[in-house]
Design a protein around this motif. Structure first.
Motif, mmCIF file in Angstrom:
data_model
loop_
_atom_site.group_PDB
_atom_site.id
_atom_site.type_symbol
_atom_site.label_atom_id
_atom_site.label_comp_id
_atom_site.label_asym_id
_atom_site.label_seq_id
_atom_site.Cartn_x
_atom_site.Cartn_y
_atom_site.Cartn_z
ATOM 1 N N GLY A 304 32.005 -64.909 9.216
ATOM 2 C CA GLY A 304 31.997 -65.313 7.888
ATOM 3 C C GLY A 304 33.216 -66.435 7.679
ATOM 4 O O GLY A 304 33.148 -67.568 8.234
ATOM 5 N N ALA A 305 34.322 -65.851 6.836
ATOM 6 C CA ALA A 305 35.462 -66.466 6.743
ATOM 7 C C ALA A 305 36.122 -66.796 7.899
ATOM 8 O O ALA A 305 36.547 -68.039 8.054
ATOM 9 C CB ALA A 305 36.295 -65.720 5.964
ATOM 10 N N ASP A 306 36.080 -66.220 9.047
ATOM 11 C CA ASP A 306 36.683 -66.639 10.432
ATOM 12 C C ASP A 306 35.791 -66.646 11.042
ATOM 13 O O ASP A 306 34.572 -66.091 11.123
ATOM 14 C CB ASP A 306 37.890 -65.433 10.684
ATOM 15 C CG ASP A 306 38.808 -65.343 9.511
ATOM 16 O OD1 ASP A 306 39.202 -66.306 8.979
ATOM 17 O OD2 ASP A 306 39.344 -64.222 9.142
ATOM 18 N N ALA A 307 36.135 -67.216 12.617
ATOM 19 C CA ALA A 307 35.369 -67.060 13.714
ATOM 20 C C ALA A 307 36.659 -66.741 14.898
ATOM 21 O O ALA A 307 37.443 -67.303 14.662
ATOM 22 C CB ALA A 307 34.964 -68.298 13.977
ATOM 23 N N TYR A 308 36.064 -65.939 15.703
ATOM 24 C CA TYR A 308 36.991 -65.790 17.125
ATOM 25 C C TYR A 308 36.453 -66.662 18.120
ATOM 26 O O TYR A 308 35.156 -66.422 18.530
ATOM 27 C CB TYR A 308 36.971 -64.145 17.224
ATOM 28 C CG TYR A 308 37.998 -63.651 16.265
ATOM 29 C CD1 TYR A 308 39.432 -63.823 16.620
ATOM 30 C CD2 TYR A 308 37.721 -62.939 15.364
ATOM 31 C CE1 TYR A 308 40.315 -62.845 15.909
ATOM 32 C CE2 TYR A 308 38.767 -62.195 14.418
ATOM 33 C CZ TYR A 308 39.825 -62.204 14.902
ATOM 34 O OH TYR A 308 40.952 -61.507 13.852
ATOM 35 N N PRO A 333 41.761 -65.014 30.188
ATOM 36 C CA PRO A 333 40.991 -65.001 28.876
ATOM 37 C C PRO A 333 41.738 -65.447 27.626
ATOM 38 O O PRO A 333 43.151 -64.903 27.836
ATOM 39 C CB PRO A 333 40.610 -63.517 28.959
ATOM 40 C CG PRO A 333 41.358 -62.700 29.763
ATOM 41 C CD PRO A 333 41.805 -63.562 30.649
ATOM 42 N N PHE A 334 41.428 -65.844 26.798
ATOM 43 C CA PHE A 334 42.284 -66.525 25.737
ATOM 44 C C PHE A 334 41.305 -66.332 24.347
ATOM 45 O O PHE A 334 40.037 -66.526 24.419
ATOM 46 C CB PHE A 334 42.508 -67.783 25.912
ATOM 47 C CG PHE A 334 43.804 -68.179 25.164
ATOM 48 C CD1 PHE A 334 45.051 -68.227 25.705
ATOM 49 C CD2 PHE A 334 43.786 -68.904 23.823
ATOM 50 C CE1 PHE A 334 46.372 -68.463 25.115
ATOM 51 C CE2 PHE A 334 45.029 -69.339 23.333
ATOM 52 C CZ PHE A 334 46.087 -68.963 23.775
ATOM 53 N N ILE A 335 41.910 -65.786 23.430
ATOM 54 C CA ILE A 335 41.188 -65.480 22.135
ATOM 55 C C ILE A 335 42.006 -66.212 20.909
ATOM 56 O O ILE A 335 43.173 -66.033 20.840
ATOM 57 C CB ILE A 335 41.130 -64.002 21.820
ATOM 58 C CG1 ILE A 335 40.582 -63.141 23.079
ATOM 59 C CG2 ILE A 335 40.131 -63.849 20.573
ATOM 60 C CD1 ILE A 335 40.847 -61.586 22.806
ATOM 61 N N ALA A 336 41.112 -66.845 20.026
ATOM 62 C CA ALA A 336 41.730 -67.505 18.892
ATOM 63 C C ALA A 336 40.992 -67.078 17.721
ATOM 64 O O ALA A 336 39.625 -67.242 17.774
ATOM 65 C CB ALA A 336 42.202 -69.021 19.058
ATOM 66 N N ARG A 337 41.673 -66.929 16.529
ATOM 67 C CA ARG A 337 40.911 -67.067 15.247
ATOM 68 C C ARG A 337 40.854 -68.234 14.603
ATOM 69 O O ARG A 337 42.030 -69.031 14.527
ATOM 70 C CB ARG A 337 41.590 -65.914 14.396
ATOM 71 C CG ARG A 337 40.714 -65.594 13.306
ATOM 72 C CD ARG A 337 41.506 -64.794 12.264
ATOM 73 N NE ARG A 337 42.376 -65.432 11.484
ATOM 74 C CZ ARG A 337 43.112 -64.500 10.710
ATOM 75 N NH1 ARG A 337 43.101 -63.315 10.648
ATOM 76 N NH2 ARG A 337 44.276 -65.174 10.223
ATOM 77 N N VAL A 338 39.721 -68.877 14.341
ATOM 78 C CA VAL A 338 39.737 -70.412 13.898
ATOM 79 C C VAL A 338 38.834 -70.220 12.469
ATOM 80 O O VAL A 338 38.370 -69.029 12.277
ATOM 81 C CB VAL A 338 39.058 -71.180 14.553
ATOM 82 C CG1 VAL A 338 40.031 -71.334 15.807
ATOM 83 C CG2 VAL A 338 37.681 -70.798 14.917
ATOM 84 N N ASP A 339 38.931 -71.454 11.791
ATOM 85 C CA ASP A 339 38.240 -71.394 10.359
ATOM 86 C C ASP A 339 36.764 -71.085 10.770
ATOM 87 O O ASP A 339 36.084 -71.775 11.600
ATOM 88 C CB ASP A 339 38.528 -72.731 9.750
ATOM 89 C CG ASP A 339 37.868 -73.046 8.277
ATOM 90 O OD1 ASP A 339 36.893 -71.890 7.962
ATOM 91 O OD2 ASP A 339 38.137 -73.875 7.736
ATOM 92 N N GLY A 340 36.000 -70.152 9.934
ATOM 93 C CA GLY A 340 34.653 -69.699 10.284
ATOM 94 C C GLY A 340 33.728 -70.868 9.721
ATOM 95 O O GLY A 340 32.673 -70.726 10.087
ATOM 96 N N ARG A 341 34.387 -71.848 8.973
ATOM 97 C CA ARG A 341 33.025 -72.964 8.573
ATOM 98 C C ARG A 341 32.794 -73.935 9.464
ATOM 99 O O ARG A 341 31.911 -74.443 9.597
ATOM 100 C CB ARG A 341 33.607 -73.476 7.274
ATOM 101 C CG ARG A 341 33.161 -72.623 6.050
ATOM 102 C CD ARG A 341 33.990 -72.912 4.710
ATOM 103 N NE ARG A 341 35.568 -72.898 4.990
ATOM 104 C CZ ARG A 341 36.233 -72.722 4.257
ATOM 105 N NH1 ARG A 341 36.117 -72.888 2.766
ATOM 106 N NH2 ARG A 341 37.788 -72.366 4.413
#
Lengths: 372, 423
Positions: A304-308, A333-341
């Motif tokens: 929703g608001a975020d995407a991983y 492995p690399f994980i980032a939170r980005v804008d969900g839109r």
């Protein structure tokens, strides 16, 4: 109520050379909720059992309040293991189910009634005291079982993975309930779990153990913002912190084709020419090609608001030493939170730059935090 | 999420397992599959199912815990400790709508075993309660000697088999248990404390339900577990000191341990520097002194007190035949063929589910004693068995597959959720 002190407490199992708990030092305040957490075999349960009197202390001491309990038997320590056995007896009233252990201990009848009433009030069970457990809902029965420990009025509650046989949803509900109950009662509590989320959401402070050695004991916030070493950095937080080895260059560390600025002071204690940089998934910004860390996106999880984004970073190719070794470059492995839109697409290569002031630096050789 | 596949883990899997309705929550299994309704004060849903002419107990429990308990029961079995025999684990269960279900632990039903609540028809008499607790104390000592910490010692978590008028206890629930190299005094004490509180709770519950004989005091009775356990532990492991001249005390100690049903596999003997005092301490003791001897002599595999009783009868047989000088095995073989087997074979087929053969033999010996007393002379065993089979045995309940009576299932944890979060 009481404080608890592990003072260089050590447990070596017979036939072992390496201690299962090695010189543990923790001061637990009166009324505090302390969570011991770590991977399997880290010594968390052993530590709890040393406090309970179930494991011998080979070296060091354990204090409850101003009493040295190191060599006391379990029943003389005034601690209660909660949830060890929560059978409810069908023919007995709720009040009797809560108070029967006091009767065995020879507590005066009027005192039992008083304590049961007090506990029932805290547990919202007052109207049900004369009923049989069968007439209660599941949640109320659970509270009766808790009541049995509460009426004992121990100095310390001990809980060893009490939620391990619950499914995920009930676990979340019950941990909230235990934490709020503990705060209402104000009884010093030591709680063991392997689940760092449980630890972070419940504890006033969290003690992380690994291989029998205390790694860090701090508030959840401090633990999250300021992990003392690479292990804690990687263990605490979900999704986990990204950790990558980067070369030390003039003015900072090399990241992608650019330089991420790090104060010289921060890196002055580093042992090698590279350091381990840690950055949490939420502390990354999307940037343009050539800036930041190139990451190939494998999976996008939209919330929703975020995407991983879960991807792979080729983190070491900046470093000469690795280049010389030949072969494939290490992938992490690399994980980032980005804008969900506007999340990136699977298969895309994105460039991620850490937000300023939100990186953690660790010595690659010994794993210790560098700088503040 | 893809559908998970049903997985059965068992040492000797029975294909008939596949016919059971694993896609249904255990609580809703249709009666056609069940051997009996649920029993015991249980944290989990438990059902007894019939499968290829045997009865299995099925416990619904988280899969990882099921695996842990399965392996624990196997480990205890390998250590020759009395416990239920694990049969297998069913995991990967899913309802038709895709809802994931907990795993199931399967154990074989222990034939001729009795839950404690089945051991009294109306009220639990004090002496029965005491004998149950004595049996539980022996079980707990045996488990502790092997380094097993139980964590939830109770009458509910134990099954009892008749043992020549006494009982032999079997561990049923190893969910909380841990196997260590040795136990610390603190661990043993904690188990004992749990046992005492649970037994008192169970007896108080019977009292509240009007099921406990009024002369029995729950707290006093529950304290018996502590004294019995402590005495037995001390006898089996305690250090004994005596003067050099009192060396007979070594044999005496071994005899006492044998009398308690234990063999001494290792006994440490040391003297002080001057050599005037000797100290002895059993290091390895092994339960089943009498049952092992009987097994060796006759091939009969029975409980400890039954074995003691049978061996006594064998000794009496030998004396009456004046064959003390003869080879023990040969006399035992004769005793088996001429006394034991004819007696146990006399039980009509339709009464064989009442009691185990060795218990029948014990009862016939008791019966003969009473008959002889009344008659004022020795009654032959042939007459005693005929009378016993005619007048006593038919009135006894079938105990081969007793799965429990009058108990309530009260899962505390599994039904959580409806109330939580409101406060």
């Amino acid at each position: 109520m009481a404080t608890v002190k592990f003072d260089e407490a050590t447990r070596i199992y017979p036939g072992n050379d390496i201690p299962s708990v090695d010189k543990l030092n923790i001061d637990i305040a009166d009324g505090e909720f302390l969570v011991l957490v770590g991977p399997s075999g880290c010594g968390k349960s052993t530590s709890l059992r040393m406090l309970a009197g179930l494991e011998e202390v080979n070296d060091g001491k354990i204090w409850i309040g101003d009493r040295d309990v190191t060599n006391l038997s379990p029943k003389d320590r005034d601690v209660a293991m909660v949830f060890q056995n929560y059978a409810l007896y069908p023919h007995m009233t709720v009040a009797d189910n809560m108070g029967f252990a006091l009767k065995i201990a020879g507590v005066d009848k009027s005192e039992i009634t008083k304590r049961v009433k007090e506990a029932a009030k805290i547990l919202d069970l007052e109207p049900y005291l004369e009923r049989k457990p069968k007439a209660l809902s599941g949640g109320q029965r659970q509270r009766v079982a808790m009541g049995r420990a509460i009426v004992r009025q121990p100095q310390v509650f001990l809980m060893d993975e009490p939620l391990s046989n619950l499914d995920a949803k009930l676990r979340v509900q019950t941990r909230t309930q235990i934490a709020s109950l503990q705060r209402r009662l104000g009884v010093t509590t030591v709680y063991v779990t392997h689940d760092q989320i449980e630890a972070m959401t419940m504890g006033d402070r969290v003690a992380v153990l690994k291989d029998g050695i205390l790694q860090q004991c701090d508030t959840p916030r401090r633990m999250y913002d300021h992990p003392n070493n690479v292990f804690v950095a990687g263990f605490i937080g979900s999704p986990a912190m990204n950790l990558l080895d980067v070369a030390v260059v003039d003015g900072g560390v090399k990241l992608g084709t650019g330089t991420y600025p790090v104060a010289r002071d921060h890196l002055k204690d580093a042992h090698g020419r590279s350091v381990t940089m840690g950055v949490r998934p939420e502390d990354l910004d999307l940037t343009t090609e050539g800036n930041g860390i190139p990451v190939v996106v494998d999976v996008v999880e939209e919330l929703g608001a975020d995407a991983y984004i879960y991807g792979t970073a080729k983190d070491a190719h900046q470093h000469q030493d690795y280049d010389e070794s030949g072969g494939d470059l290490p992938e992490r492995p690399f994980i980032a939170r980005v804008d969900g839109r506007r999340p990136p697409q699977k298969g895309e290569t994105v460039y991620l730059a850490p937000k300023e002031g939100h990186v953690h630096m660790f010595d690659t050789e010994n794993g210790l935090r560098l700088g503040d | 999420m893809g559908r998970v596949a049903l997985e059965i883990t068992a040492a000797r899997p029975d294909p008939a397992l596949l016919d059971l309705p694993w896609h249904l929550p255990l609580e809703t299994w249709p009666e056609e599959h069940l051997a009996a309704l649920p029993r015991g004060i249980s944290r989990h849903v438990v059902r007894f199912v019939k499968l290829s002419h045997r009865v299995l107990a099925v416990k619904e429990i988280k899969t990882d815990i099921a695996f842990r308990e399965y392996h624990m029961l196997r480990a205890l079995g390998r250590l020759d400790l009395p416990c239920v025999e694990p049969f297998g684990i069913v995991s990967g269960r899913e309802q038709e709508d895709g809802t994931v279900l907990d795993g199931c632990l399967l154990t074989r039903h222990l034939q001729f075993s009795l839950p404690y609540r089945a051991l009294f028809s109306q009220t639990l008499r004090p002496d029965t309660a005491k004998r149950l607790i004595d049996a539980l104390a022996v079980l707990l000592v045996r488990l502790h000697l092997e380094g097993f910490w139980w964590g939830d010692v109770s009458l509910s978590n134990t099954l009892f088999r008749r043992d020549a008028g006494a009982f032999a206890a079997y561990l049923v629930d190893a969910e909380t248990g841990e196997l260590h190299q040795t136990l610390t005094p603190g661990q043993r004490e904690h188990d004992l404390d749990i046992a005492r509180v649970n037994i008192a709770g169970e007896l108080m519950d019977l009292e509240a339900g009007g099921l406990l004989h009024e002369s029995a005091d729950p707290i006093e009775t529950s304290n018996r577990i502590v004294t019995r356990y402590t005495d037995l532990w001390e006898e089996l492991t305690g250090l004994e000191r005596f003067e050099k001249g009192d060396r007979w005390r070594v044999d005496e100690r071994i005899r006492r341990l044998n009398e308690l049903g234990f063999d001494v596999d290792e006994l440490a003997i040391s003297t002080d520097i001057g050599g005037t005092t000797i100290q002895i301490q059993p290091k390895v003791v092994d339960a089943g002194h009498h049952s092992r001897r009987l097994l060796r002599l006759t091939g009969l595999d029975v409980e400890e007190n039954q074995a003691r009783r049978l061996l006594n009868d064998l000794d009496a047989f030998r004396a009456s035949q004046d064959r003390q000088g003869e080879d023990e095995e040969i006399v035992a073989h004769d005793w088996l063929a001429r006394i034991y087997e004819p007696v146990t074979r006399t039980v009509p087929r339709d009464l064989t589910a009442k009691l185990e053969p060795a218990e029948v033999f014990h009862e016939v010996l008791e019966h003969r004693w009473y008959m002889s007393e009344r008659a004022g002379h020795d009654v032959p065993i042939e007459d005693a068995i005929q009378d016993y089979v005619k007048t006593v045995l038919p009135g006894k309940p079938d105990e081969k597959s007793v799965l429990g009576v009058d108990t309530v299932e009260m899962p505390v944890i599994a039904m959580l959720g409806d109330e939580i979060g409101e406060g």
